[in-house]
Scaffold this motif. Structure first.
Motif, short mmCIF file in Angstrom:
data_model
loop_
_atom_site.label_atom_id
_atom_site.label_comp_id
_atom_site.label_asym_id
_atom_site.label_seq_id
_atom_site.Cartn_x
_atom_site.Cartn_y
_atom_site.Cartn_z
N PRO A 1 0.78 -1.22 0.00
CA PRO A 1 0.00 0.00 0.00
C PRO A 1 0.82 1.28 0.00
O PRO A 1 0.35 2.32 -0.39
N THR A 2 2.11 1.21 0.44
CA THR A 2 2.91 2.42 0.48
C THR A 2 3.78 2.58 -0.76
O THR A 2 4.49 3.56 -0.91
N ASP A 3 3.73 1.60 -1.66
CA ASP A 3 4.56 1.63 -2.85
C ASP A 3 3.70 2.03 -4.04
O ASP A 3 3.31 1.20 -4.85
N ALA A 4 3.38 3.32 -4.15
CA ALA A 4 2.51 3.80 -5.22
C ALA A 4 3.25 3.77 -6.55
O ALA A 4 4.45 4.01 -6.62
N VAL A 5 2.50 3.46 -7.60
CA VAL A 5 3.08 3.41 -8.94
C VAL A 5 2.35 4.42 -9.82
O VAL A 5 1.13 4.35 -9.97
N MET A 6 3.08 5.38 -10.37
CA MET A 6 2.48 6.37 -11.26
C MET A 6 2.73 5.92 -12.70
O MET A 6 3.88 5.73 -13.12
N ILE A 7 1.65 5.76 -13.45
CA ILE A 7 1.74 5.25 -14.81
C ILE A 7 1.06 6.22 -15.77
O ILE A 7 0.01 6.79 -15.44
N ASN A 8 1.64 6.42 -16.93
CA ASN A 8 1.09 7.33 -17.95
C ASN A 8 0.42 6.50 -19.03
O ASN A 8 1.07 5.70 -19.71
N ASN A 9 -0.90 6.69 -19.21
CA ASN A 9 -1.60 5.87 -20.21
C ASN A 9 -1.19 6.21 -21.65
O ASN A 9 -1.55 5.49 -22.59
N ASP A 10 -0.43 7.29 -21.83
CA ASP A 10 0.10 7.58 -23.16
C ASP A 10 1.05 6.49 -23.63
O ASP A 10 1.26 6.31 -24.82
N ASP A 11 1.59 5.73 -22.68
CA ASP A 11 2.51 4.65 -23.02
C ASP A 11 1.86 3.62 -23.94
O ASP A 11 2.55 3.00 -24.75
N TRP A 12 0.55 3.42 -23.80
CA TRP A 12 -0.11 2.45 -24.68
C TRP A 12 -1.11 3.11 -25.65
O TRP A 12 -1.34 2.60 -26.72
N LEU A 13 -1.67 4.26 -25.29
CA LEU A 13 -2.66 4.88 -26.17
C LEU A 13 -2.02 5.51 -27.41
O LEU A 13 -2.60 5.47 -28.51
N SER A 14 -0.84 6.10 -27.25
CA SER A 14 -0.23 6.83 -28.37
C SER A 14 0.17 5.90 -29.51
O SER A 14 0.27 6.33 -30.66
N GLY A 15 0.37 4.63 -29.21
CA GLY A 15 0.79 3.70 -30.25
C GLY A 15 -0.35 2.95 -30.91
O GLY A 15 -0.12 2.11 -31.80
N LEU A 16 -1.58 3.25 -30.53
CA LEU A 16 -2.73 2.54 -31.10
C LEU A 16 -2.99 2.95 -32.55
O LEU A 16 -2.87 4.12 -32.91
#
Length: 315
Positions: A18-33
């Motif tokens: 719970p203390t190890d938050a992960v920040m992810i950018n959805n551009d990582d998969w949307l931009s390549g669609l």
């Protein structure tokens, strides 16, 4: 059907706990669609009939409000985000406000149809003001938790300026004060209600930015509004000295300081008598701000209305 405790236990394994938050950018998969392959592979899992039954879409149609194709497709893209988070990060729970229920359910259904996954959604009632307005970045500007986007002082002022009818409810929602103390504050009326607003501002800021920032924000507010000082704790914007050497249009300075979104808005603010420099009304739209306006502390105080103040510091 799994119990909610089991779901949360699985959810907390996302990352290392719970203390190890992960920040992810959805551009990582949307931009390549690619549009056509995406529609072919994932569009088949969505029924327009089903999408039109969701409250967010249905209300717009009933009220005859415009609903662009981009907005309509937002549901599909958010559902795909959930699927990608599940595939690559093991995320099985999406949380949001009640207005996101349709989008979240679409993600749950896409996960089941595309990968046979058991995904879950959890929503909470949408927080609105007493007037019924939604609290969010699309309503009256974002209230950022990151102090790089919104200073602790501005965060404090947001809560300090809460409408009278919302003070008690917000104290219960956004502070950790004992209920008995909140009930006493909620019972205050008239001018005394300002004391409750100060407590709300302090407590909410302390939770987000820490006690030192809350104390500094409170002291800055007192110095600015109760003592009439241009306190150094006010948000500061740096401006190149060269821009002030020849005189900077007051309306441009207001935009630079973030007190107006455009030159037109700044001009209207000046015409309405709501703009001030060093606590003096800006006479007209042709007024310029220069090095001669720099005070002894090396700043120029710009104000929009009675509650919004910024210090400009030449560099």
């Amino acid at each position: 059907m799994e119990g909610i405790r089991t779901i949360f236990e699985k959810f907390l394994t996302f990352g290392n706990g719970p203390t190890d938050a992960v920040m992810i950018n959805n551009d990582d998969w949307l931009s390549g669609l690619s549009y056509i392959p995406f529609l072919r592979e994932y569009g088949k899992h969505f029924s327009v009939n089903r999408m039109m039954t969701f409250e967010s879409v249905k209300l717009r149609l009933e009220r005859e409000q415009p609903l662009s194709f981009l907005e309509f497709n937002y549901m599909i893209l958010q559902a795909y985000d959930f699927l990608e988070l599940y595939r690559h990060n093991g995320c099985i729970l999406q949380m949001g406000g009640s207005d996101q229920w349709g989008n979240i359910v679409s993600g749950v259904e896409l996960g089941r149809r595309a990968d046979g996954a058991s995904l879950f959604g959890l929503t909470s009632p949408l927080i609105t003001t007493a007037s019924g307005e939604k609290m969010g970045k699309t309503a009256q500007g974002a209230v950022w938790l990151n102090e790089a986007r919104l200073s602790p002082y501005d965060y404090y002022q947001f809560w300090r300026n809460t409408a009278d009818a919302d003070v008690g409810r917000f104290l219960r929602l956004f502070t950790e004060l004992p209920l008995a103390e909140i009930e006493k504050l909620d019972a205050l009326e008239g001018a005394e209600l300002n004391d409750a607003k100060k407590v709300l501002g302090y407590q909410a800021t302390m939770l987000c930015h820490g006690e030192a920032a809350a104390k500094a924000s409170e002291e800055t507010a007192v110095a600015t509004f109760e003592q009439g000082a241009a306190d150094a704790g006010l948000p500061t914007v740096s401006v190149a000295s060269a821009e002030l050497d020849g005189g900077m249009p007051a309306f441009a300075a207001l935009v630079t300081a973030g007190l107006a979104k455009s030159n037109g808005e700044a001009r209207r603010l000046i015409r309405g008598g709501g703009a001030r420099v060093n606590d003096q009304p800006i006479a007209d739209e042709t007024t310029t701000i220069s090095q001669s306006d720099v005070t002894e502390d090396g700043t120029i105080k710009l104000s929009a209305g009675k509650k919004r103040h910024i210090l400009i510091r030449p560099e």
